[in-house]
Write a protein that holds these residues in place. Structure first.
Motif, PDB file in Angstrom:
ATOM      1  N   LYS A 150      -8.914   4.775  -5.448  1.00  0.00           N
ATOM      2  CA  LYS A 150      -9.672   3.642  -4.902  1.00  0.00           C
ATOM      3  C   LYS A 150      -8.780   2.439  -4.655  1.00  0.00           C
ATOM      4  N   LEU A 151      -7.607   2.440  -5.297  1.00  0.00           N
ATOM      5  CA  LEU A 151      -6.678   1.321  -5.137  1.00  0.00           C
ATOM      6  C   LEU A 151      -6.145   1.238  -3.710  1.00  0.00           C
ATOM      7  N   VAL A 152      -6.228   2.344  -2.966  1.00  0.00           N
ATOM      8  CA  VAL A 152      -5.745   2.350  -1.584  1.00  0.00           C
ATOM      9  C   VAL A 152      -6.528   1.343  -0.750  1.00  0.00           C
ATOM     10  N   ASP A 153      -7.850   1.517  -0.703  1.00  0.00           N
ATOM     11  CA  ASP A 153      -8.690   0.590   0.069  1.00  0.00           C
ATOM     12  C   ASP A 153      -8.728  -0.799  -0.564  1.00  0.00           C
ATOM     13  N   GLU A 154      -8.683  -0.832  -1.908  1.00  0.00           N
ATOM     14  CA  GLU A 154      -8.762  -2.122  -2.598  1.00  0.00           C
ATOM     15  C   GLU A 154      -7.498  -2.947  -2.375  1.00  0.00           C
ATOM     16  N   SER A 155      -6.356  -2.265  -2.221  1.00  0.00           N
ATOM     17  CA  SER A 155      -5.109  -2.983  -1.916  1.00  0.00           C
ATOM     18  C   SER A 155      -5.182  -3.593  -0.524  1.00  0.00           C
ATOM     19  N   ALA A 156      -5.764  -2.833   0.409  1.00  0.00           N
ATOM     20  CA  ALA A 156      -5.930  -3.358   1.774  1.00  0.00           C
ATOM     21  C   ALA A 156      -6.823  -4.590   1.756  1.00  0.00           C
ATOM     22  N   ALA A 157      -7.911  -4.517   0.974  1.00  0.00           N
ATOM     23  CA  ALA A 157      -8.836  -5.656   0.874  1.00  0.00           C
ATOM     24  C   ALA A 157      -8.151  -6.841   0.195  1.00  0.00           C
TER      25      ALA A 157
END
Length: 222
Positions: free
Chosen positions: A143-150
């Protein structure tokens, strides 16, 4: 140019959405420990910030003792967060270890995240002995993938907001400067008006005195 930009955007999107964590081993305290690894297309600072944000969003505040307190909690190169309850992973407290390694050139920087999970005393979970926790930990890291983008977008918005505020501050200063200059113009115009009145009055004085002088000269006998 537009086609190239579209292609780059598509590549970044593909990299972001397709990145998945894998089980691996990593050196910790002079021995290899079971870990989860994830490659992120973001810088070290963005990745670290996203991890902290993720912990906060899950109810754990890693910065309760100062803004950079978490950076002091490093063990063998890993940021450590003790007794953290993350229900997405496990109902009981866990010790979490994160290591972020920057990769690539500065303009195209990426980061590798190593994630260790322990039930205490540096007894790290393994996919064989703790299958459920390990699986949940991988999902948590993915989930860190999308959360890093955000998080990156949030940082960019905050930075741009700072730029806008600084530009607005400079604009306000120039507007205030204009008002002061306008006041000086009004003041100078008033001083010029008064000076002209003084000149007119002084001209009358000069003319009067010249007339007296001419009268006196007229009385001189030739």
């Amino acid at each position: 140019m537009k086609a190239i930009s579209t292609l780059l955007a598509g590549c970044i999107l593909t990299l972001t959405t397709s990145a998945q964590s894998i089980s691996t081993g990593v050196s910790f305290n002079k021995s290899t420990q079971p870990a989860i690894m994830l490659l992120l297309p973001y810088s070290e600072s963005i990745t670290e910030g996203a991890i902290l944000q993720k912990l906060r969003d899950n109810g754990y505040d890693p910065e309760t003792k100062g803004k950079a307190f978490w950076k002091q909690n490093k063990v063998n190169g890993f940021y450590t967060f003790k007794s953290v309850v993350l229900k997405d992973i496990y109902e009981s407290p866990l010790d979490l270890y994160f290591k972020v390694e920057p990769r690539g050139k500065k303009e195209n920087e990426t980061a590798t995240v190593y994630f260790l999970v322990s039930k205490g005393d540096e007894k790290f979970i393994t996919p064989e002995a703790d299958q459920e926790i390990h699986s949940n930990a991988k999902k948590f890291l993915n989930k860190l993938v999308d959360e890093s983008a955000a998080y990156k977008l949030k940082v960019e918005i905050e930075d741009q907001d700072g730029v806008v505020k600084e530009a607005e501050k400079k604009l306000t200063k120039t507007q205030e400067s204009e008002q002061e200059l306008q006041k000086k113009i009004v003041q100078l115009q008033e001083e010029i008006r008064l000076n002209k009145l003084q000149q007119d009055n002084q001209k009358k004085v000069v003319e009067t005195e010249k007339a007296k002088l001419a009268e006196l000269k007229g009385k001189v006998k030739k």
